[in-house]
Design an enzyme around this catalytic site. Structure first.
Site, PDB file in Angstrom:
ATOM      1  N   ARG A 260       0.848  -1.198   0.000  1.00 13.03           N
ATOM      2  CA  ARG A 260       0.000   0.000   0.000  1.00 13.03           C
ATOM      3  C   ARG A 260       0.880   1.242   0.000  1.00 13.03           C
ATOM      4  NH1 ARG A 260      -4.676  -1.810   4.432  1.00 13.03           N
ATOM      5  NH2 ARG A 260      -5.344  -3.661   3.264  1.00 13.03           N
ATOM      6  N   ARG A 275       2.153   1.009  10.188  1.00 11.99           N
ATOM      7  CA  ARG A 275       1.692   1.424   8.854  1.00 11.99           C
ATOM      8  C   ARG A 275       2.861   1.381   7.877  1.00 11.99           C
ATOM      9  NH1 ARG A 275      -3.135   3.654   7.931  1.00 11.99           N
ATOM     10  NH2 ARG A 275      -3.379   4.170  10.132  1.00 11.99           N
ATOM     11  N   GLU A 347      -6.473  -0.863  15.759  1.00 11.02           N
ATOM     12  CA  GLU A 347      -7.070  -1.815  14.816  1.00 11.02           C
ATOM     13  C   GLU A 347      -6.066  -2.884  14.389  1.00 11.02           C
ATOM     14  OE1 GLU A 347      -8.115  -2.085  10.155  1.00 11.02           O
ATOM     15  OE2 GLU A 347      -8.294  -0.093  11.050  1.00 11.02           O
ATOM     16  N   SER A 350     -10.208  -5.827  10.247  1.00 10.22           N
ATOM     17  CA  SER A 350     -11.539  -5.369   9.837  1.00 10.22           C
ATOM     18  C   SER A 350     -12.207  -6.515   9.099  1.00 10.22           C
ATOM     19  CB  SER A 350     -11.462  -4.151   8.917  1.00 10.22           C
ATOM     20  OG  SER A 350     -11.182  -2.975   9.644  1.00 10.22           O
ATOM     21  N   ARG A 390       1.038  -6.253  12.591  1.00  7.45           N
ATOM     22  CA  ARG A 390       0.407  -5.625  13.757  1.00  7.45           C
ATOM     23  C   ARG A 390       0.275  -6.613  14.916  1.00  7.45           C
ATOM     24  NH1 ARG A 390      -3.844  -0.860  12.070  1.00  7.45           N
ATOM     25  NH2 ARG A 390      -2.493   0.114  10.509  1.00  7.45           N
TER      26      ARG A 390
END
Length: 425
Positions: A260, A275, A347, A350, A390
């Site tokens: 990403r 990130r 987070e 999801s 994560r």
């Protein structure tokens, strides 16, 4: 993607549903394009019918030796033949314009999704586990994991910001986490897949990354895209297919690298592994009938929660509000893991039910049992089970010791050759 027929039947309800997602009313423009498209189609059909009638009449006129009538009919047919390609071209342009306008609209939220503008309006569902009480001040992973093998400087020299090199024990710990997650998810009924990491435009379009989020992606020089999540590859395995109802639900999992650009995340989480441009994730994807999707959504969420519970990592489940959901989702649960170094939940997964939104973009359907002709769109679901990087952060921070070592969770020790801790070099 949305069904223009449903919008045509109840435009006020569609605009109201868009408003819940924070989107502007769209039905006036959509219906104007739809009306123009149908008018062109009607005119083209009328022209084709008249051309066929006139062509037949030419022969009849000539048989009756009525040359004036035959000449007039030939002139009419010629004009129609000249007009029809222009109508076809105009119709294709309007069709493409309507499709693009529909593709730009987000999925509509399920009825039980709370209204809200952003993450502040999300609703906590439950918590699991109690955060550990430390006898020392817990640190963020980036502040103590360097001696364990976490190297940002070498990565920056090779690739720039938002990359990391993992060495030695910490590299093995990341590998152990990915293998452990895959084992647990296959035990939970998901079929393991090794999918492509490079995909074409239509695959990205099918799951909703294109055209809206092109700036968040990496593209190769030959026009392919690096996947931001294995959701893209796994979900597109059913594109342009008609599945048999007994084959559903189809449940898939994959451990892949993900890429990403983080174009919209400038200044956020610049330290550490939270990130990154490149990261590993175990993805869960399900293809279901409409009647199965809600139950499977809960099953997938529990499958992700079970990983956190096995690792004894405190977490909470949050139901996202209308303003915080992803573009393709109609309902989303976020799992947030406790990070003692930050002193808050972050987070880590999801899990979204997309309904038939992606299926329409991919033309993925199923044939109900007992029917030979009719088809319906499948429902698609996706979620992380879990984000490996994560989870590594969560393990490092929750299992850190005062001397800079990290205790290995019991369930990971078989994957670590029996190693019980990571110690600073």
């Amino acid at each position: 993607m949305h069904d223009i027929r449903l919008i045509r039947d109840n435009p006020a309800a569609f605009d109201a549903a868009l408003a819940r997602r924070g989107a502007a009313p769209a039905t006036d423009a959509l219906l104007a394009l739809d009306e123009r498209r149908r008018a062109i189609a009607t005119e083209l059909q009328t022209a084709q019918t008249r051309r066929n009638e006139a062509s037949k009449a030419i022969g009849q006129a000539k048989a009756q030796k009525d040359e004036d009538k035959a000449a007039a009919l030939m002139a009419e047919v010629g004009a129609l033949k000249e007009r029809m390609p222009a109508l076809e071209s105009e119709g294709a342009e309007v069709e493409a314009e309507l499709a693009a306008a529909l593709a730009a609209l987000p999925n509509l939220a399920a009825d039980d999704v709370p209204d809200g503008a952003d993450e502040q309006d999300n609703v906590e569902q439950h918590r699991w586990g109690d955060p550990r009480s430390f006898e020392f001040e817990p640190r963020e992973h980036a502040d103590f994991a360097g001696p364990l093998g976490l190297d940002f400087e070498s990565a920056a020299a090779i690739s720039g910001a938002r990359f990391a090199v993992l060495k030695g024990g910490i590299a093995r710990l990341q590998r152990a986490l990915g293998a452990f997650m895959l084992d647990r998810q296959t035990e939970a009924g998901f079929t393991e897949v090794v999918p492509p990491l490079l995909v074409r435009d239509d695959a990205m379009f099918g799951t909703g990354q294109l055209p809206k989020f092109a700036d968040d992606l990496f593209r190769t020089t030959d026009g392919r895209w690096l996947i931001p999540t294995a959701e893209v590859s796994l979900t597109n395995l059913v594109r342009e297919q008609i599945l048999a109802e007994p084959a559903l639900p189809m449940k898939l999992t994959a451990l892949t690298q993900c890429f990403r650009s983080e174009a919209g995340a400038a200044g956020r989480d610049t330290r550490g592994l939270i990130r990154q441009h490149q990261f590993e994730k175990v993805e869960l994807v399900a293809i279901t009938t409409p009647e199965q999707s809600e139950a499977v959504h809960e099953e997938m969420t529990r499958a992700a929660e079970a990983i956190l519970e096995a690792l004894l990592l405190p977490y909470r489940r949050v139901l996202l509000c209308t303003g915080d959901m992803g573009f393709s989702a109609r309902k989303t649960y976020d799992l947030e893991v406790w990070l003692p170094g930050q002193g808050r939940y972050r987070e880590i997964s999801s899990i979204s039910n997309c309904g038939e939104f992606q299926a329409r973009r991919m033309n993925a359907r199923f044939r109900p049992a007992g029917e030979s002709k009719g088809t319906r769109f499948v429902h698609t679901l996706n979620g992380s089970g879990l984000a490996v990087g994560r989870t590594l952060v969560a393990v490092l921070e929750n299992y850190q010791q005062a001397d800079g070592s990290v205790t290995i969770p019991d369930v990971l020790r078989p994957y670590m050759g029996g190693l019980s801790e990571l110690r600073p070099a």
